[in-house]
Enzyme design. Structure first.
Site, PDB file in Angstrom:
ATOM      1  N   ARG A  58       1.836   7.679  14.060  1.00 45.50           N
ATOM      2  CA  ARG A  58       1.841   6.447  13.247  1.00 45.50           C
ATOM      3  C   ARG A  58       1.886   5.208  14.156  1.00 45.50           C
ATOM      4  NH1 ARG A  58       2.557  10.555  10.580  1.00 45.50           N
ATOM      5  NH2 ARG A  58       0.479  10.148   9.830  1.00 45.50           N
ATOM      6  N   HIS A 113      13.574  -0.912   6.725  1.00 46.43           N
ATOM      7  CA  HIS A 113      13.492   0.515   7.079  1.00 46.43           C
ATOM      8  C   HIS A 113      13.136   0.744   8.545  1.00 46.43           C
ATOM      9  CE1 HIS A 113      12.896   1.879   2.607  1.00 46.43           C
ATOM     10  NE2 HIS A 113      14.112   1.465   2.880  1.00 46.43           N
ATOM     11  N   CYS A 140      17.739   5.689  27.058  1.00 45.92           N
ATOM     12  CA  CYS A 140      17.990   4.248  26.951  1.00 45.92           C
ATOM     13  C   CYS A 140      18.429   3.674  28.292  1.00 45.92           C
ATOM     14  CB  CYS A 140      19.066   3.985  25.907  1.00 45.92           C
ATOM     15  SG  CYS A 140      20.717   4.366  26.510  1.00 45.92           S
ATOM     16  N   THR A 181       5.029  -1.132  -4.093  1.00 50.64           N
ATOM     17  CA  THR A 181       6.072  -0.127  -3.880  1.00 50.64           C
ATOM     18  C   THR A 181       6.281   0.652  -5.173  1.00 50.64           C
ATOM     19  OG1 THR A 181       8.382   0.279  -3.289  1.00 50.64           O
ATOM     20  CG2 THR A 181       7.885  -1.899  -4.218  1.00 50.64           C
ATOM     21  N   ALA A 222      -4.048  -4.681  -3.769  1.00 57.57           N
ATOM     22  CA  ALA A 222      -3.251  -5.800  -3.238  1.00 57.57           C
ATOM     23  C   ALA A 222      -4.134  -6.948  -2.755  1.00 57.57           C
ATOM     24  CB  ALA A 222      -2.370  -5.294  -2.096  1.00 57.57           C
TER      25      ALA A 222
HETATM   26  N1  APR Z   1      -2.696  -2.181  -3.662  1.00 54.26           N
HETATM   27  C1  APR Z   1      -1.517  -2.293  -4.302  1.00 54.26           C
HETATM   28  N2  APR Z   1      -0.677  -1.259  -4.497  1.00 54.26           N
HETATM   29  C2  APR Z   1      -1.050  -0.063  -4.027  1.00 54.26           C
HETATM   30  C3  APR Z   1      -2.269   0.141  -3.338  1.00 54.26           C
HETATM   31  C4  APR Z   1      -3.116  -0.994  -3.163  1.00 54.26           C
HETATM   32  N3  APR Z   1      -4.300  -0.903  -2.539  1.00 54.26           N
HETATM   33  N4  APR Z   1      -2.354   1.455  -3.000  1.00 54.26           N
HETATM   34  C5  APR Z   1      -1.236   2.035  -3.443  1.00 54.26           C
HETATM   35  N5  APR Z   1      -0.432   1.131  -4.063  1.00 54.26           N
HETATM   36  C6  APR Z   1       0.892   1.327  -4.654  1.00 54.26           C
HETATM   37  C7  APR Z   1       1.052   2.626  -5.407  1.00 54.26           C
HETATM   38  O1  APR Z   1       0.659   2.453  -6.767  1.00 54.26           O
HETATM   39  C8  APR Z   1       2.552   2.886  -5.278  1.00 54.26           C
HETATM   40  O2  APR Z   1       3.273   2.276  -6.339  1.00 54.26           O
HETATM   41  O3  APR Z   1       1.806   1.402  -3.586  1.00 54.26           O
HETATM   42  C9  APR Z   1       2.918   2.181  -3.965  1.00 54.26           C
HETATM   43  C10 APR Z   1       3.225   3.119  -2.821  1.00 54.26           C
HETATM   44  O4  APR Z   1       4.401   3.814  -3.109  1.00 54.26           O
HETATM   45  P1  APR Z   1       5.099   4.780  -2.034  1.00 54.26           P
HETATM   46  O5  APR Z   1       4.062   5.621  -1.395  1.00 54.26           O
HETATM   47  O6  APR Z   1       6.221   5.454  -2.713  1.00 54.26           O
HETATM   48  O7  APR Z   1       5.615   3.759  -0.902  1.00 54.26           O
HETATM   49  P2  APR Z   1       6.927   2.854  -0.887  1.00 54.26           P
HETATM   50  O8  APR Z   1       7.309   2.426  -2.246  1.00 54.26           O
HETATM   51  O9  APR Z   1       6.722   1.823   0.148  1.00 54.26           O
HETATM   52  O10 APR Z   1       8.005   3.899  -0.354  1.00 54.26           O
HETATM   53  C11 APR Z   1       9.324   3.452  -0.141  1.00 54.26           C
HETATM   54  O11 APR Z   1       9.977   5.550   0.760  1.00 54.26           O
HETATM   55  O12 APR Z   1       9.340   7.357   1.987  1.00 54.26           O
HETATM   56  C12 APR Z   1      10.084   6.209   2.020  1.00 54.26           C
HETATM   57  O13 APR Z   1      10.877   4.957   3.805  1.00 54.26           O
HETATM   58  C13 APR Z   1       9.698   5.245   3.101  1.00 54.26           C
HETATM   59  O14 APR Z   1       9.594   2.834   3.019  1.00 54.26           O
HETATM   60  C14 APR Z   1       9.239   4.033   2.339  1.00 54.26           C
HETATM   61  C15 APR Z   1       9.952   4.164   1.011  1.00 54.26           C
END
Ligand code: APR
Length: 234
Positions: A58, A113, A140, A181, A222
């Protein structure tokens, strides 16, 4: 309505169009990797090399010239500059560990995070900038007896960075915008309710609706909905 104190929470969805995989969508990272193996302290203890490798891939991706801030990251940076110039307050809380908000130019960022481009001393808790591969052979320079470095990522069961600052900003917000999110991971998932109870207008910008509780919601990629929403605010 003019909003003075704006808090934005971002998740993986804002970086999806920059080529970075989300976690829980179809083709999300957690489809291929059990969370408990690569995103918990126990998983790291069991198989550190697997975990180093997971985050090395990553981290390396961030150096790929095709991976860059998209229009949604950029409009947030423009909005911050303009809003601050008008005397407003702005906080960008991100759950993302990529560096795309930083590269877009946002200044008031809380990477709650952690960050891929950082290594953490597991003894002192000191973070060090780190852009190359990290392995069990890296130690470290902060401890009298050098200690192993680990990815500077907040794993499940660990406390996010600057959590008090996050809650302070959210509780004082008059506009709270949640972007990309899924709202599945706490404490970030609870920020919306805190903001709403404190009287903020709450807005969701996402590919799809994750909750009925937001006051407003705009749905689509987005690069479209975030740009539309913040362009209208400016
Ligand atoms: N534009 C807008 N939203 C989008 C797009 C896009 N192009 N593609 C995907 N999404 C949305 C999805 O609909 C979903 O609601 O982004 C969200 C991604 O959700 P997750 O994969 O669950 O990611 P996130 O919410 O950031 O996860 C939170 O979980 O695994 C842990 O630590 C990790 O920071 C992360 C946390």
């Amino acid at each position: 309505m003019e909003f003075k104190r704006v808090v934005v929470l971002t998740g993986a969805g804002i970086s999806a169009e920059s080529g970075i995989r989300t976690f829980r969508d179809q083709n999300g990272l957690w489809e291929d990797h059990p969370i408990e193996d690569v995103a918990t302290p126990e998983g790291f203890h069991r198989n550190p090399n697997l975990v180093y490798q997971f985050y090395n891939l990553r981290r390396a991706q961030l150096l790929d010239s095709n991976v860059k801030p998209n229009a949604a990251h950029q409009v947030l940076a423009e909005f911050e500059t303009e809003h601050i110039a008008r005397g407003g307050h702005f906080t960008l809380i991100t759950q993302n560990v990529d560096n795309l908000h930083q590269r877009a130019g946002n200044q008031r960022i809380i990477p709650m995070h952690g960050q891929l481009q950082s290594a953490l001393c597991s003894v002192s808790g000191l973070s060090t900038p780190w852009t190359s591969d990290l392995t069990a052979e890296h130690y470290c320079q902060c401890c009298a007896t050098p200690s192993p470095l680990r990815p500077d990522i907040v794993w499940f069961g660990e406390v996010p960075y600057q959590l008090d600052d996050c809650f302070d900003a959210v509780a004082q917000a008059d506009l709270f915008v949640s972007i990309g999110t899924s709202g599945k991971v706490y404490p970030a998932a609870g920020f919306m309710q805190v903001a709403q109870e404190a009287g903020a207008e709450t807005v969701e910008l996402n590919l799809e609706k994750t909750s009925n509780a937001f006051d407003q919601g705009y749905y689509g990629p987005a690069t479209e909905v975030v740009v539309d929403f913040f362009s209208r605010l400016m």
